[in-house]
Design a protein around this motif. Sequence first.
Motif, PDB file in Angstrom:
ATOM      1  N   ASP A  31       0.829  -1.210   0.000  1.00 52.20           N
ATOM      2  CA  ASP A  31       0.000   0.000   0.000  1.00 52.20           C
ATOM      3  C   ASP A  31       0.863   1.259   0.000  1.00 52.20           C
ATOM      4  O   ASP A  31       1.965   1.298   0.570  1.00 52.20           O
ATOM      5  CB  ASP A  31      -0.921   0.015   1.217  1.00 52.20           C
ATOM      6  N   ILE A  32       0.331   2.287  -0.621  1.00 52.87           N
ATOM      7  CA  ILE A  32       0.952   3.613  -0.637  1.00 52.87           C
ATOM      8  C   ILE A  32      -0.029   4.586   0.013  1.00 52.87           C
ATOM      9  O   ILE A  32      -1.221   4.603  -0.317  1.00 52.87           O
ATOM     10  CB  ILE A  32       1.286   4.061  -2.068  1.00 52.87           C
ATOM     11  N   VAL A  33       0.469   5.391   0.936  1.00 47.34           N
ATOM     12  CA  VAL A  33      -0.356   6.399   1.595  1.00 47.34           C
ATOM     13  C   VAL A  33       0.257   7.774   1.339  1.00 47.34           C
ATOM     14  O   VAL A  33       1.418   7.886   0.934  1.00 47.34           O
ATOM     15  CB  VAL A  33      -0.468   6.132   3.113  1.00 47.34           C
ATOM     16  N   LEU A  34      -0.533   8.805   1.596  1.00 51.21           N
ATOM     17  CA  LEU A  34      -0.060  10.181   1.428  1.00 51.21           C
ATOM     18  C   LEU A  34       0.374  10.736   2.783  1.00 51.21           C
ATOM     19  O   LEU A  34      -0.360  10.620   3.765  1.00 51.21           O
ATOM     20  CB  LEU A  34      -1.162  11.056   0.833  1.00 51.21           C
ATOM     21  N   VAL A  35       1.569  11.327   2.809  1.00 51.54           N
ATOM     22  CA  VAL A  35       2.104  11.879   4.047  1.00 51.54           C
ATOM     23  C   VAL A  35       2.428  13.360   3.829  1.00 51.54           C
ATOM     24  O   VAL A  35       3.162  13.717   2.897  1.00 51.54           O
ATOM     25  CB  VAL A  35       3.369  11.130   4.503  1.00 51.54           C
ATOM     26  N   ASN A  36       1.860  14.179   4.683  1.00 47.47           N
ATOM     27  CA  ASN A  36       2.212  15.600   4.700  1.00 47.47           C
ATOM     28  C   ASN A  36       3.495  15.737   5.513  1.00 47.47           C
ATOM     29  O   ASN A  36       3.479  15.696   6.739  1.00 47.47           O
ATOM     30  CB  ASN A  36       1.069  16.411   5.318  1.00 47.47           C
ATOM     31  N   ARG A  37       4.620  15.891   4.813  1.00 45.74           N
ATOM     32  CA  ARG A  37       5.914  15.929   5.498  1.00 45.74           C
ATOM     33  C   ARG A  37       6.076  17.180   6.345  1.00 45.74           C
ATOM     34  O   ARG A  37       6.813  17.164   7.339  1.00 45.74           O
ATOM     35  CB  ARG A  37       7.046  15.851   4.473  1.00 45.74           C
ATOM     36  N   GLY A  38       5.441  18.292   5.952  1.00 42.52           N
ATOM     37  CA  GLY A  38       5.553  19.508   6.733  1.00 42.52           C
ATOM     38  C   GLY A  38       5.642  20.743   5.860  1.00 42.52           C
ATOM     39  O   GLY A  38       5.362  20.714   4.660  1.00 42.52           O
ATOM     40  N   TRP A  39       6.074  21.828   6.483  1.00 41.46           N
ATOM     41  CA  TRP A  39       6.058  23.158   5.866  1.00 41.46           C
ATOM     42  C   TRP A  39       7.446  23.543   5.358  1.00 41.46           C
ATOM     43  O   TRP A  39       8.465  23.263   6.012  1.00 41.46           O
ATOM     44  CB  TRP A  39       5.599  24.172   6.897  1.00 41.46           C
ATOM     45  N   VAL A  40       7.465  24.195   4.188  1.00 43.86           N
ATOM     46  CA  VAL A  40       8.691  24.797   3.656  1.00 43.86           C
ATOM     47  C   VAL A  40       8.359  26.211   3.210  1.00 43.86           C
ATOM     48  O   VAL A  40       7.221  26.519   2.850  1.00 43.86           O
ATOM     49  CB  VAL A  40       9.270  23.988   2.466  1.00 43.86           C
ATOM     50  N   SER A  41       9.367  27.077   3.220  1.00 40.26           N
ATOM     51  CA  SER A  41       9.170  28.447   2.770  1.00 40.26           C
ATOM     52  C   SER A  41       9.092  28.497   1.246  1.00 40.26           C
ATOM     53  O   SER A  41       9.357  27.507   0.556  1.00 40.26           O
ATOM     54  CB  SER A  41      10.309  29.331   3.275  1.00 40.26           C
ATOM     55  N   ARG A  42       8.759  29.653   0.725  1.00 38.43           N
ATOM     56  CA  ARG A  42       8.673  29.815  -0.722  1.00 38.43           C
ATOM     57  C   ARG A  42      10.012  29.514  -1.399  1.00 38.43           C
ATOM     58  O   ARG A  42      10.047  28.981  -2.509  1.00 38.43           O
ATOM     59  CB  ARG A  42       8.235  31.237  -1.060  1.00 38.43           C
ATOM     60  N   LYS A  43      11.091  29.849  -0.743  1.00 38.41           N
ATOM     61  CA  LYS A  43      12.412  29.639  -1.338  1.00 38.41           C
ATOM     62  C   LYS A  43      12.792  28.165  -1.401  1.00 38.41           C
ATOM     63  O   LYS A  43      13.699  27.801  -2.156  1.00 38.41           O
ATOM     64  CB  LYS A  43      13.470  30.400  -0.550  1.00 38.41           C
ATOM     65  N   GLN A  44      12.120  27.345  -0.618  1.00 32.65           N
ATOM     66  CA  GLN A  44      12.457  25.919  -0.574  1.00 32.65           C
ATOM     67  C   GLN A  44      11.363  25.040  -1.172  1.00 32.65           C
ATOM     68  O   GLN A  44      11.323  23.840  -0.904  1.00 32.65           O
ATOM     69  CB  GLN A  44      12.711  25.486   0.871  1.00 32.65           C
ATOM     70  N   VAL A  45      10.514  25.616  -1.979  1.00 32.97           N
ATOM     71  CA  VAL A  45       9.449  24.831  -2.583  1.00 32.97           C
ATOM     72  C   VAL A  45      10.006  23.792  -3.544  1.00 32.97           C
ATOM     73  O   VAL A  45       9.591  22.626  -3.534  1.00 32.97           O
ATOM     74  CB  VAL A  45       8.445  25.767  -3.287  1.00 32.97           C
ATOM     75  N   ASP A  46      10.979  24.147  -4.366  1.00 29.16           N
ATOM     76  CA  ASP A  46      11.568  23.206  -5.319  1.00 29.16           C
ATOM     77  C   ASP A  46      12.435  22.184  -4.587  1.00 29.16           C
ATOM     78  O   ASP A  46      13.208  22.546  -3.687  1.00 29.16           O
ATOM     79  CB  ASP A  46      12.407  23.948  -6.349  1.00 29.16           C
ATOM     80  N   PRO A  47      12.326  20.907  -4.937  1.00 34.89           N
ATOM     81  CA  PRO A  47      13.123  19.871  -4.252  1.00 34.89           C
ATOM     82  C   PRO A  47      14.631  20.097  -4.377  1.00 34.89           C
ATOM     83  O   PRO A  47      15.383  19.687  -3.485  1.00 34.89           O
ATOM     84  CB  PRO A  47      12.701  18.581  -4.950  1.00 34.89           C
ATOM     85  N   GLU A  48      15.084  20.752  -5.450  1.00 35.45           N
ATOM     86  CA  GLU A  48      16.525  20.975  -5.637  1.00 35.45           C
ATOM     87  C   GLU A  48      17.109  21.888  -4.566  1.00 35.45           C
ATOM     88  O   GLU A  48      18.329  21.858  -4.322  1.00 35.45           O
ATOM     89  CB  GLU A  48      16.784  21.578  -7.020  1.00 35.45           C
ATOM     90  N   THR A  49      16.286  22.676  -3.912  1.00 33.78           N
ATOM     91  CA  THR A  49      16.786  23.598  -2.876  1.00 33.78           C
ATOM     92  C   THR A  49      16.992  22.901  -1.532  1.00 33.78           C
ATOM     93  O   THR A  49      17.551  23.506  -0.618  1.00 33.78           O
ATOM     94  CB  THR A  49      15.806  24.769  -2.705  1.00 33.78           C
TER      95      THR A  49
END
Length: 300
Positions: free
Chosen positions: A175-193
Amino acid sequence: MLRFGTQMSRLVALNMQTVCRIPSSRNTQKLITRKMTQQRSPVDWNTSIPTKAAKDKDKIAPLGWFLLLIPATTFGLGCWQVKRKIWKEQLIKDLNKQLSTAPVDLPEDLSDLTQMEYRLVKIRGRFLHEKEMRMGPRSLIRPDGVETQGGLFSQRDSGNGYLIVTPFQLADRDDIVLVNRGWVSRKQVDPETRPLGQLPAEVELTAVVRKGEARPQFTPDHKGGIYLYRDLARMCASTGAAPIFLDAVYDAQAAKNGPIGGQTRVTLRNDHLSYLVTWFSLSAATSFLWYRQIVKRIPF
């Protein structure tokens, strides 16, 4: 002698005139009674003794008693809202208490989670970072529970950002579930950051069970791959996950390199105070109008 007789006649005539001028006591009593009767105001027998028509006029008609249902009903609704307010406040306290209880293992049947909202569960597996999604904008809830100021039009990175929702492959099942990992700022929205927070290794974490959300009123549709609310149907359709949504709790170590967990809000509407004030106010106003119009018959 003749002169003496004449004088005596005059004296007798004068006395007779005086006696005639003085009324008798009986006539005097009648005269006084007549004058007192004339001075006394006449009695209005029609007003001093109520008639049957006047009594019927003072009675409350059936329609008047029927109108009394309005203040009675609104008063009952106010009492009902008092009970609802007490119940809702106790429910919120219980839900907040669940957030501090020991976590339990994920049940074998995932459908059981629909009855476990706000319960802590332990899960183990790995994140599918290539399918992560963003939800927001949202303000940051700090570990001490204080919510920073931020919104859709705020430009402050310290308080405005997004929640990172990532599919989670369970280690002991398919099974796969959805997890809200938490909050990031606008500058860290992209995974590369935040590359240090995108590790594919298997992890174990504690999360809070949440339910999906209905589309709030006046909320526009999702745009640009950014979800405005927990739309489980669309999120699961795009990732292949089961309709299970979990909020990761705060982890100081994970927050250094990735999203900040602990963004769970106990979001239960509690408008019962305004409702009960409204109903009791209506009851008081309609009771006054009923008494004024039906009982006292005072026109406006």
